[in-house]
Write a protein that holds these residues in place. Structure first.
Motif, short mmCIF file in Angstrom:
data_model
loop_
_atom_site.label_atom_id
_atom_site.label_comp_id
_atom_site.label_asym_id
_atom_site.label_seq_id
_atom_site.Cartn_x
_atom_site.Cartn_y
_atom_site.Cartn_z
N THR A 297 0.72 -1.39 0.32
CA THR A 297 0.03 -0.01 -0.49
C THR A 297 0.70 1.41 -0.06
O THR A 297 0.05 2.00 -0.54
N SER A 298 2.23 1.24 0.85
CA SER A 298 2.81 2.88 0.93
C SER A 298 3.12 3.00 -0.39
O SER A 298 3.32 4.03 -0.72
N ALA A 299 3.75 1.39 -1.23
CA ALA A 299 4.28 2.27 -2.78
C ALA A 299 3.06 2.61 -3.80
O ALA A 299 2.99 3.30 -4.57
N LEU B 144 -5.56 -2.14 0.05
CA LEU B 144 -6.19 -0.37 0.67
C LEU B 144 -7.39 -0.79 1.45
O LEU B 144 -8.13 0.09 2.34
N ALA B 145 -8.11 -2.06 1.41
CA ALA B 145 -9.05 -2.45 2.09
C ALA B 145 -8.64 -1.97 3.65
O ALA B 145 -9.50 -1.45 4.52
N VAL B 146 -8.15 -2.55 4.71
CA VAL B 146 -6.91 -2.78 5.61
C VAL B 146 -7.59 -0.91 5.44
O VAL B 146 -8.10 -0.77 7.18
N LEU B 147 -6.39 -0.60 5.08
CA LEU B 147 -6.03 1.15 5.33
C LEU B 147 -7.17 1.56 5.31
O LEU B 147 -7.51 2.96 5.87
N ASP B 148 -8.19 1.87 4.38
CA ASP B 148 -9.51 2.28 4.20
C ASP B 148 -10.61 2.63 5.58
O ASP B 148 -10.66 3.03 6.28
N TRP B 149 -10.68 1.44 5.95
CA TRP B 149 -11.33 0.76 7.15
C TRP B 149 -10.64 0.88 8.01
O TRP B 149 -11.56 1.84 8.84
N ALA C 174 0.38 3.41 6.60
CA ALA C 174 1.44 2.85 6.15
C ALA C 174 2.56 3.10 6.54
O ALA C 174 3.22 1.44 6.48
N THR C 175 3.02 3.77 6.89
CA THR C 175 4.26 4.51 6.86
C THR C 175 4.79 3.21 8.19
O THR C 175 5.52 3.01 8.44
N TRP C 176 3.84 4.53 9.41
CA TRP C 176 3.72 4.13 10.92
C TRP C 176 3.84 2.34 11.28
O TRP C 176 3.78 2.17 11.83
N ALA C 177 2.73 1.66 10.32
CA ALA C 177 2.54 0.24 10.91
C ALA C 177 3.71 -0.48 10.84
O ALA C 177 3.93 -1.53 10.36
N GLN C 178 4.77 -0.06 9.18
CA GLN C 178 5.98 -0.78 9.18
C GLN C 178 7.25 0.05 10.16
O GLN C 178 8.63 -0.40 9.78
N LEU C 179 6.85 0.50 11.47
CA LEU C 179 8.00 0.81 11.76
C LEU C 179 8.21 0.11 13.45
O LEU C 179 8.93 0.61 14.16
N GLY C 180 7.57 -1.03 13.72
CA GLY C 180 7.55 -1.99 14.21
C GLY C 180 9.08 -2.48 14.54
O GLY C 180 10.15 -2.44 13.37
N ARG C 181 9.14 -2.25 15.79
CA ARG C 181 11.33 -2.94 16.00
C ARG C 181 11.57 -4.61 15.40
O ARG C 181 12.87 -4.07 14.80
N PHE C 182 11.03 -5.33 15.10
CA PHE C 182 11.33 -6.68 14.10
C PHE C 182 12.94 -6.99 15.76
O PHE C 182 13.52 -7.15 14.49
N LYS C 183 12.59 -7.16 16.40
CA LYS C 183 13.97 -7.93 16.77
C LYS C 183 13.64 -9.31 17.50
O LYS C 183 13.36 -9.65 16.66
#
Length: 465
Positions: free
Chosen positions: A206-208, A244-249, A267-276
């Motif tokens: 979605t970000s792209a 897109l449906a998730v973001l719209d909702w 979309a940007t904030w959702a991808q900023l988890g630390r993933f460690k």
């Protein structure tokens, strides 16, 4: 008739923009495409939706794929995906080299290897007899693994084993573990009963897409962009539609207008988890799901606030520091790249490539921190591309039936890539063999897989259905 488009693809195996072409004619068409040309609004208005989508997809594929490149450099998720992909490709390649050295009397390799490894000896013999059709197939001698083989004992990273038969099975298990980690990351873990479940790949796309929508609007007008967007929402690839449906909702639940800027913020904030270590809490679906739960309990945030304030408000709900996590991930990658000569040195040029990636990470982080709001406003983002590291552009196509994949440098002259084309291909070269050996199911022999195994290992690839 479906739209005919340049198919872009983000995969850390090629750290740049990868375009898939079907022929040399498509390669030449892309290289000669005038990106500065203005769209003829009257002609586009008169065309059917499929033709409009075809034309505008070709015009804006670089904007779409470049956003993936930047997200991969910036986000902890993208950096984790890159590191795991490097480990999987490297370990899979090393297994291939071990098979070549040890299996000198072999003439065939059943793939994907993970299916062969759990197949009992009696089934292996029956399978070879059936697949051989009168020929004698001799695969390398490999022991049988248990179906419930526990791969969790292996930590992410490259393996270092002697090239002997005893070590080969451990090497296979390490490579399998690395590929499983890649799959798990893109799929995203989620809690049982969680209301919002979105694979990471959906949010990633979605970000792209949002940046591509903005590029379409800038090249044409709002009405044509809405046609393009509507087609993607209704008939685009599944990951596009569901993301897109998730973001719209999500915007509906939090009470925000469905603007492109608001969509890109989410979309940007959702991808900023630390993933460690906290993989579940880092996944986009978990992060968004917890904000939805807070909103359903009456919590509200202003869409007019800066991205820093929005991120701070959402971070308070899930008890994290997203911007701090971005800084930490970039520092971690510096350490990873610094260790590369000792850990990935068996592949010439790979440590140097990882160093280039680390330098690009640092530049991307600096640009992001300098203008947080610019990165989450798609129009501003598109207008300040010179502030961010530029990708190289490669086009791949098959040179013929049962042949190898050819890669062509199609980087536009006005781009000065942070990672050069020849360096990016170093990882691609080892990945194409590793993927041919280990990727499961229908993709086990995708594109040049059969050719890679024959050319590099001098073995006939036998696909296990």
């Amino acid at each position: 008739m479906p739209p005919l488009i340049y198919a872009g693809r983000f995969d850390p195996k090629f750290l740049g923009v990868a375009i898939r072409a079907k022929s040399t004619a498509e390669v030449q068409s892309f290289r000669l495409n005038d990106r500065s040309a203005e769209a003829d609004i009257a002609i586009l208005t008169a065309l059917a939706d499929e033709a409009v989508v075809s034309d505008l997809s070709r015009q804006t594929v670089l904007q779409h794929e470049t956003r993936h490149f930047h997200d991969a450099l910036l986000s902890p998720f993208g950096q984790a995906a890159t590191r795991l992909r490097v480990a999987a490709s490297y370990n899979g390649f090393i297994v291939g080299m071990m098979v070549k050295r040890i299996g000198k009397k072999a003439n065939a390799l059943p793939v994907p290897l993970q299916r062969w490894l759990v197949m009992p000896e009696t089934e292996r013999a029956a399978y070879l007899a059936d697949a051989g059709r009168g020929r004698v197939l001799r695969p390398p001698s490999l022991p049988v693994l248990a179906l419930d083989d526990d791969l969790s004992e292996f930590s992410p990273g490259p393996m270092e084993f002697p090239y002997n038969a005893e070590a080969l099975i451990t090497g296979c298990r390490v490579a399998l573990s690395a590929y499983q980690r890649v799959a798990d990351l893109w799929r995203s873990p989620y809690r049982r009963g969680q209301e919002l479940v979105a694979p990471a790949i959906d949010i990633w796309e979605t970000s792209a897409l949002i940046c591509q929508f903005a590029a379409v609007e800038e090249n044409t007008n709002g009405d044509i962009m809405n046609r393009f967007s509507a087609w993607v929402h209704q008939r685009g690839p599944r990951a596009y539609r569901e993301g897109l449906a998730v973001l719209d909702w999500f915007l509906t639940v939090v009470g925000w207008e469905p603007s492109l800027r608001n969509l890109l913020v989410v979309a940007t904030w959702a991808q900023l988890g630390r993933f460690k270590s906290e993989m579940l809490a880092s996944s986009p679906s978990d992060r968004l799901g917890r904000i939805v739960a807070a909103a359903q309990e009456g919590k509200r945030w202003s869409s007019d606030a800066s991205f820093a304030d929005i991120a701070r408000g959402w971070d308070e709900v899930i008890e994290t520091d997203s911007i701090g996590g971005v800084r930490e991930a970039s520092t971690d990658y510096q350490g990873f790249a610094a260790q590369a000569p000792g850990r990935y040195g068996q592949v010439p040029g790979l440590p140097e490539l990882l160093g280039q990636i680390s330098a690009a990470h640092q530049r991307m982080l600096a640009a992001f921190l300098d203008d947080l709001d610019g990165y989450v406003d798609p129009y501003t983002y598109l207008g300040q591309q010179s502030a961010y590291p530029a990708p190289c552009v490669g086009i791949s196509y098959l040179t013929g039936p049962d042949s190898g994949t050819e890669w062509v440098d199609a980087t536009p002259a006005d781009l000065h890539p942070a990672i050069d084309f020849d360096s990016a291909l170093i990882l691609t070269a080892i990945t194409e063999l590793a993927d041919a050996i280990f990727l499961p199911g229908a993709t086990s022999l995708q594109e040049s897989g059969r050719y890679e195994i024959r050319a590099r290992l001098d073995l006939e690839a036998i696909r296990i259905i």
